[in-house]
Enzyme design. Structure first.
Site, PDB file in Angstrom:
ATOM      1  N   ASP A 273      -0.263   5.098   1.065  1.00 45.24           N
ATOM      2  CA  ASP A 273      -0.453   6.019   2.195  1.00 45.24           C
ATOM      3  C   ASP A 273      -0.400   5.296   3.535  1.00 45.24           C
ATOM      4  OD1 ASP A 273      -0.821   8.036   0.314  1.00 45.24           O
ATOM      5  OD2 ASP A 273      -2.948   7.556   0.144  1.00 45.24           O
TER       6      ASP A 273
ATOM      7  N   ASP B  93       0.848  -1.189   0.000  1.00 45.95           N
ATOM      8  CA  ASP B  93       0.000   0.000   0.000  1.00 45.95           C
ATOM      9  C   ASP B  93       0.891   1.249   0.000  1.00 45.95           C
ATOM     10  OD1 ASP B  93      -2.308   1.658   0.413  1.00 45.95           O
ATOM     11  OD2 ASP B  93      -1.886   1.646   2.568  1.00 45.95           O
TER      12      ASP B  93
END
Ligand SMILES: [Mg+2]
Length: 160
Positions: free
Chosen positions: A21, A19
């Site tokens: 953020d 991922d």
């Protein structure tokens, strides 16, 4: 574990999704660069500020972790830009280009349905956007078990 009969070379490696953020990217490092008036206007929805994703710095150890894991796994970046912040889509592409370099070439996947990507591991800091239905092993970044990149890489070294 996915079946890999008939595959060769790099295709034999396990598939790992990372991922952005809160995992590869320090979201608040970008939000903190916004002017006080913009921060007030977009309080609680700082991800909607045009250009904010281009201001963010990597999380500590993320760039080094990405390089090492790319030598062990078939690594992809699996991220969800806000649907109502169009610049977030291009900012994420530019961020991957400038911070992760050649190892990330054509490895960015932007989606609101992370569960549709098949693979062995997903490192994510939230269960949103389909991460809760990912069919491989889920590593919760920021948890007691995986508080930082050091612990994530240490674990994934043993699983490659
Ligand atoms: Mg995240």
């Amino acid at each position: 574990m996915l079946l890999r009969e008939g595959l060769e070379g790099d295709e034999m490696r396990k598939i790992l999704y990372l991922d952005m953020d809160g995992v590869l990217v320090d979201f608040m490092s970008g939000a903190n660069k916004l002017s006080p008036s913009v921060r007030r206007r977009f309080a609680n929805r700082l991800d909607k500020v045009a250009g904010v994703f281009g201001l963010m710095e990597p999380m500590p150890g993320a760039v080094e972790a990405f390089a090492e894991l790319s030598s062990l796994y078939d690594v992809y970046i699996l991220s969800t830009p806000p649907w109502d912040n169009a610049s977030g889509w291009s900012d994420k592409y530019a961020w991957v280009h400038s911070h992760l370099g050649e190892a990330a070439h054509k490895r960015l996947i932007l989606t609101h349905h992370k569960n549709l990507n098949r693979g062995d591991f997903l490192v994510d800091d939230r269960l949103a956007n389909g991460a809760d239905r990912f069919e491989g092993e889920y590593l919760l970044f920021g948890s007691d078990a995986y508080p930082d990149w050091h612990t994530v890489v240490e674990y994934l070294r043993t699983k490659a």
